[in-house]
Design an enzyme around this catalytic site. Structure first.
Site, short mmCIF file in Angstrom:
data_model
loop_
_atom_site.label_atom_id
_atom_site.label_comp_id
_atom_site.label_asym_id
_atom_site.label_seq_id
_atom_site.Cartn_x
_atom_site.Cartn_y
_atom_site.Cartn_z
N THR A 139 0.83 -1.20 0.00
CA THR A 139 0.00 0.00 0.00
C THR A 139 0.87 1.25 0.00
O THR A 139 1.95 1.26 0.59
CB THR A 139 -0.86 -0.04 1.28
OG1 THR A 139 -1.79 -1.10 1.14
CG2 THR A 139 -1.61 1.25 1.53
N ARG A 170 -14.44 -6.60 -0.72
CA ARG A 170 -13.86 -6.25 0.59
C ARG A 170 -13.34 -4.81 0.56
O ARG A 170 -12.67 -4.40 -0.36
CB ARG A 170 -12.69 -7.16 0.93
CG ARG A 170 -11.90 -6.67 2.16
CD ARG A 170 -10.49 -7.23 2.15
NE ARG A 170 -9.71 -6.81 3.31
CZ ARG A 170 -8.80 -5.83 3.28
NH1 ARG A 170 -8.59 -5.13 2.17
NH2 ARG A 170 -8.10 -5.54 4.35
N GLY A 180 -11.00 -2.35 2.87
CA GLY A 180 -10.10 -2.34 4.02
C GLY A 180 -10.14 -1.00 4.75
O GLY A 180 -11.09 -0.22 4.63
N THR A 184 -0.55 1.68 6.94
CA THR A 184 -0.50 0.47 6.12
C THR A 184 -0.45 -0.72 7.05
O THR A 184 0.03 -0.63 8.18
CB THR A 184 0.71 0.48 5.17
OG1 THR A 184 0.69 -0.73 4.41
CG2 THR A 184 2.03 0.57 5.90
N GLY A 185 -0.93 -1.84 6.58
CA GLY A 185 -0.97 -3.06 7.39
C GLY A 185 -2.30 -3.75 7.15
O GLY A 185 -3.07 -3.36 6.27
N GLY A 206 -5.84 -4.32 7.21
CA GLY A 206 -6.93 -3.38 7.48
C GLY A 206 -7.88 -3.82 8.58
O GLY A 206 -8.38 -3.00 9.35
N1 ASN Z 1 -1.11 -3.57 2.93
C1 ASN Z 1 -2.03 -2.76 3.29
O1 ASN Z 1 -1.76 -1.72 3.80
C2 ASN Z 1 -3.41 -3.27 3.05
C3 ASN Z 1 -4.51 -2.34 3.42
N2 ASN Z 1 -4.31 -1.67 4.68
C4 ASN Z 1 -5.80 -3.13 3.48
O2 ASN Z 1 -6.03 -3.83 4.44
O3 ASN Z 1 -6.53 -3.06 2.53
#
Ligand code: ASN
Length: 224
Positions: A144, A172, A174, A195-196, A198
């Site tokens: 992301t 979906r 996030g 980021t991470g 969601g």
């Molecule tokens: N890698 C990510 O940041 C994914 C994003 N936060 C989601 O869950 O859609």
């Protein structure tokens, strides 16, 4: 009073192996330069984060726009948000298909222009098919993307854009397009792009939670 124009960008938090590091870092650095150029030419913090995130959406090594991860049906569905820290206005889009630069569409939503634009004008934002995307991307995709910026007037902005998680369920949504989870900006507090996973970020409204810590005097170097 003038402020030092500043931009910080990220290409996600995924662990990357050493061989791929340069590839991912090149895209992120180029995006930071593009956003910074906007600021030095007198652009706003919002202009800068949209420019930086657009550049990363165009980079097929990052998980946003052209590089987006695919749903379990093998399609691209993207989420994005932009927040103006001066007005607290925001715009977001989610689970969009075929949109190469969702952060630009999020900005149109924020500026309340999306509904006024003609269908043909908006159509130009929907030009990427899933097959185009999957043919063009490398095997390894980073993560992301996001940016925060402060312009010469001291105004803050944040933006985040993502293809989500690998093999997600179609539809979906996030954390990324959710105010206070995927991003947050308030001139009186700070600007945050997250980021991470969601599903976990949303449980604690992470971007707003970081904002609360900033309000308490925490910063990245010295936690309080
Ligand atoms: N890698 C990510 O940041 C994914 C994003 N936060 C989601 O869950 O859609």
């Amino acid at each position: 009073m003038t402020f030092e124009s500043t931009i910080i960008v990220h290409g996600g938090a995924r662990t990357v192996n050493t061989d791929d590091r340069d590839l991912f870092q090149d895209g992120v650095k180029a995006a930071a330069r593009q956003g910074y150029t906007v600021l030095t030419r007198g652009g706003s913090a919002v202009d800068a984060v949209v420019a930086a995130v657009s550049a990363m959406e165009d980079d097929s090594t990052l998980n946003a726009g052209h590089g987006s991860r695919l749903t379990m049906r093998g399609e691209v569905e993207v989420d994005a948000i932009v927040i103006d820290g001066q007005t607290l206005d925001s715009g977001a889009v989610c689970a969009l298909r075929g949109c190469a630069n969702p952060v630009q569409l999020a900005r149109l939503v924020m500026d309340k222009l999306a509904t006024e634009r003609t269908r043909a004008e908006l159509q130009q934002h929907f030009e990427m098919s899933s097959s185009e995307r999957s043919a063009s991307i490398p095997q390894q995709v980073c993560d992301t993307v996001g940016a925060v910026a402060m312009d010469a007037y001291g105004n803050l902005a944040a933006a985040t854009s993502t293809g989500g998680i690998t093999a997600k369920l179609p539809g979906r949504v996030g954390d990324s397009p959710i105010i206070g989870s995927g991003a947050y900006a308030d001139n009186t507090v700070g600007a945050v792009s997250t980021t991470g996973q969601g599903e976990f970020i949303m449980k604690v409204c992470l971007a707003r939670r970081v904002g609360e810590l900033l309000e308490k005097g925490w910063n990245c170097r010295n936690r309080n």
